[in-house]
Design a protein around this motif. Structure first.
Motif, PDB file in Angstrom:
ATOM      1  N   ASP A   1     -15.499  48.899  52.037  1.00 28.25           N
ATOM      2  CA  ASP A   1     -15.051  48.460  53.352  1.00 28.25           C
ATOM      3  C   ASP A   1     -16.207  47.721  54.015  1.00 28.25           C
ATOM      4  O   ASP A   1     -17.366  48.118  53.889  1.00 28.25           O
TER       5      ASP A   1
ATOM      6  N   LEU B   1     -18.487  49.752  56.006  1.00 28.85           N
ATOM      7  CA  LEU B   1     -19.260  50.671  55.181  1.00 28.85           C
ATOM      8  C   LEU B   1     -20.387  49.949  54.464  1.00 28.85           C
ATOM      9  O   LEU B   1     -21.514  50.445  54.395  1.00 28.85           O
TER      10      LEU B   1
ATOM     11  N   ALA C   1     -20.056  60.835  54.387  1.00 30.36           N
ATOM     12  CA  ALA C   1     -18.910  60.928  55.303  1.00 30.36           C
ATOM     13  C   ALA C   1     -18.127  59.619  55.329  1.00 30.36           C
ATOM     14  O   ALA C   1     -16.883  59.619  55.311  1.00 30.36           O
ATOM     15  N   ASP C   2     -18.855  58.501  55.347  1.00 27.08           N
ATOM     16  CA  ASP C   2     -18.192  57.194  55.345  1.00 27.08           C
ATOM     17  C   ASP C   2     -17.467  56.946  54.025  1.00 27.08           C
ATOM     18  O   ASP C   2     -16.399  56.326  53.996  1.00 27.08           O
TER      19      ASP C   2
ATOM     20  N   GLU D   1     -16.133  59.253  52.042  1.00 30.59           N
ATOM     21  CA  GLU D   1     -14.912  60.058  52.024  1.00 30.59           C
ATOM     22  C   GLU D   1     -13.814  59.411  52.865  1.00 30.59           C
ATOM     23  O   GLU D   1     -12.642  59.396  52.487  1.00 30.59           O
ATOM     24  N   LYS D   2     -14.196  58.878  54.000  1.00 29.14           N
ATOM     25  CA  LYS D   2     -13.235  58.205  54.869  1.00 29.14           C
ATOM     26  C   LYS D   2     -12.653  56.978  54.169  1.00 29.14           C
ATOM     27  O   LYS D   2     -11.450  56.717  54.220  1.00 29.14           O
ATOM     28  N   CYS D   3     -13.547  56.236  53.490  1.00 27.76           N
ATOM     29  CA  CYS D   3     -13.123  55.031  52.772  1.00 27.76           C
ATOM     30  C   CYS D   3     -12.223  55.395  51.596  1.00 27.76           C
ATOM     31  O   CYS D   3     -11.235  54.718  51.306  1.00 27.76           O
ATOM     32  N   ARG D   4     -12.546  56.509  50.907  1.00 27.29           N
ATOM     33  CA  ARG D   4     -11.747  56.953  49.761  1.00 27.29           C
ATOM     34  C   ARG D   4     -10.348  57.377  50.216  1.00 27.29           C
ATOM     35  O   ARG D   4      -9.347  57.082  49.553  1.00 27.29           O
ATOM     36  N   ALA D   5     -10.288  58.085  51.334  1.00 24.36           N
ATOM     37  CA  ALA D   5      -8.987  58.511  51.861  1.00 24.36           C
ATOM     38  C   ALA D   5      -8.123  57.304  52.211  1.00 24.36           C
ATOM     39  O   ALA D   5      -6.917  57.283  51.950  1.00 24.36           O
ATOM     40  N   GLN D   6      -8.756  56.286  52.768  1.00 21.72           N
ATOM     41  CA  GLN D   6      -8.028  55.072  53.126  1.00 21.72           C
ATOM     42  C   GLN D   6      -7.511  54.364  51.877  1.00 21.72           C
ATOM     43  O   GLN D   6      -6.380  53.881  51.842  1.00 21.72           O
TER      44      GLN D   6
ATOM     45  N   ARG E   1      -4.465  56.032  50.476  1.00 21.54           N
ATOM     46  CA  ARG E   1      -3.259  55.730  51.254  1.00 21.54           C
ATOM     47  C   ARG E   1      -2.702  54.360  50.881  1.00 21.54           C
ATOM     48  O   ARG E   1      -1.505  54.125  50.961  1.00 21.54           O
TER      49      ARG E   1
END
Length: 477
Positions: free
Chosen positions: A83, A86, A451-452, A454-459, A462
């Motif tokens: 991202d 990121l 943390a970033d 994990e957020k990017c992986r979750a996105q 989806r």
């Protein structure tokens, strides 16, 4: 049963660390054989040394052949798959880490050399020979550094870098012999990849692909596949590293001109640089690692045996870069981070070189009885930092940038020859520290970015399993 468990544990350890152990054995065996051949009393000719070094030279050429395609594909693939927000955070963290470690290295080197004062012994002044003629100003070198960040031809940047040269023209009435400021300004392209320019171009292209989204998938897939292919080839080449470093180390020891300079007149200087490198590598970097990750670096450094042995044998951080990336992959680090951080670190992060240049400049000033004021010491620290960034990741590149640092203290370029006798060995130690710093940097940046990530992986999950982020992770783990 316990005996069987222990036997299985030993077999597992040997299987997992076979290449590392063989490479370390290659370094030790090469050192012993080199001294053994010297002890025979036979005077080895340059041609005989060249023949002996030939297998190691082939190994080094193979590693260097991988640098440009691996560097470009890794950075473009990593940034393009991250991202944009990121990748900006990762890049900023990497730059802050590298600048912090370089600053710490320079300060540590200056503190040691001004405390130990290895150049105050009047009997330690070696003879100087005019081996390097200064043909550029420090300002020209800094401007060239910035020019190389913006190559005018990206294809040419893969084989050459821009350099300014000052020449004296006897027909030029405005030129005053001995005053470089009045000389004619010329430029040429010197042999060797412009790594800074390639990194800058790769970062911009990666950001562009990330911004284009789905439209960039074909090109993104190309760079990702190229990166994967280069890592597979690297895996083949590194199995030659035990033999390669064996011949490189043996040949280098065979061609030592004066062992007395190594342990005699330059012994205290040698030990000062070595102490600085040791304290920085296992002290400063370890403290920064603990502060950033809340973990001890011991088990990570223990896994870098292959990287350190190869760096010591080749004396080239650029040539070691493919192995460093592979080592970080084996540690389970996020490939998007390692393929972004490691190439940048191999280009701009030269902690060992910065420390060495600061110590060397003040050491020579002590030999020449030049008073080092606080202002001059600050100037040396700034110039050493800038010079280390511009140093190519090749053997003994620090000698070239030393001209800039000596100019800051007002010393002639010929004084570089005062430290020639021990530079070849110190070069190997400082390269080892450089690559360790790169690898630890990848671990630190990964930890800070968790943390970033994990957020990017979750996105990405989806957005579906076919998303580029998922593809890259699956391809690496």
């Amino acid at each position: 049963m316990p005996l069987q468990i222990r036997r299985e544990g030993v077999v597992f350890f040997l299987r997992e660390n076979l290449l590392t152990l063989l490479t370390i054995i290659g370094v030790v065996a090469g050192t012993l054989l080199g001294w053994g051949l010297r002890a025979t009393g036979y005077e080895w000719t340059r041609r005989e040394v060249m023949y002996f070094q030939y297998p190691g030279e082939l190994f080094l050429r193979m590693l260097k052949c991988l640098i440009v395609p691996l560097l470009v594909s890794s950075i473009v693939s990593a940034i393009g798959s991250l991202d944009l927000s990121l990748s900006g955070k990762v890049g900023l963290r990497a730059i802050i880490y590298y600048m912090t470690t370089t600053f710490c290295a320079v300060v540590l080197g200056i503190a040691l050399v001004t405390t130990i004062k290895p150049g105050q012994d009047p009997d330690s002044l070696p003879a100087t020979t005019k081996v390097i003629s200064k043909d550029t100003l420090t300002s020209d070198s800094i401007l060239d550094l910035i020019r190389n960040v913006f190559p005018e031809n990206i294809v040419e940047a893969t084989i050459a870098s821009y350099r300014t040269k000052l020449t004296y023209d006897v027909n030029d009435t405005r030129a005053i012999k001995g005053q470089l400021e009045t000389y004619k300004i010329e430029n040429y392209y010197q042999k060797g990849s412009n790594v800074l320019g390639l990194v800058a171009f790769s970062i911009v292209l990666g950001i562009t692909l990330g911004k284009m989204g789905e439209q960039s998938r074909p090109l993104q897939n190309f760079f990702h596949t190229l990166s994967e292919a280069m890592m597979i080839i690297t895996g083949w080449v590194i199995w030659l590293s035990p033999l390669g470093v064996f011949f490189l180390v043996t040949a280098k020891i065979m061609e030592i001109e004066s062992f007395s300079d190594l342990v005699g007149r330059l012994g205290l200087y040698f030990m000062t640089v070595l102490l600085g490198l040791f304290l920085h590598g296992f002290g400063t970097l370890s403290i920064l690692f603990v502060l950033a990750t809340k973990k001890l670096p011991c088990r990570y450094i223990a896994k870098m045996g292959q990287v350190m042995a190869t760096a010591f044998g080749t004396a080239s951080s650029s040539a070691t870069m493919p192995i460093t990336i592979g080592c970080c992959d084996d540690m389970g680090l996020d490939p998007r981070i390692t393929r972004f951080v490691i190439p940048i670190g191999a280009t701009i992060n030269m902690d060992g070189t910065a420390l060495y240049e600061a110590v060397a400049a003040i050491f020579i000033a002590q030999l020449r009885k030049i008073d080092m004021s606080f202002g001059k010491i600050v100037a040396v620290s700034i110039t050493a930092t800038a010079a280390s960034i511009g140093a190519a990741g090749i053997p003994q590149a620090g000698l070239v940038t030393m001209v800039m640092v000596l100019d800051t203290v007002g010393l002639p370029a010929e004084d570089i020859s005062l430290i020639f006798a021990v530079d070849w060995l110190l070069d190997r130690f400082r390269t080892t520290i450089n690559v360790v710093c790169d690898a630890l940097g990848a671990i630190i940046v990964t930890s800070l970015s968790q943390a970033d990530i994990e957020k990017c992986r979750a996105q990405s999950e989806r957005e579906g399993p076919g998303h580029e982020l998922s593809d890259l992770e699956k391809g690496e783990h």
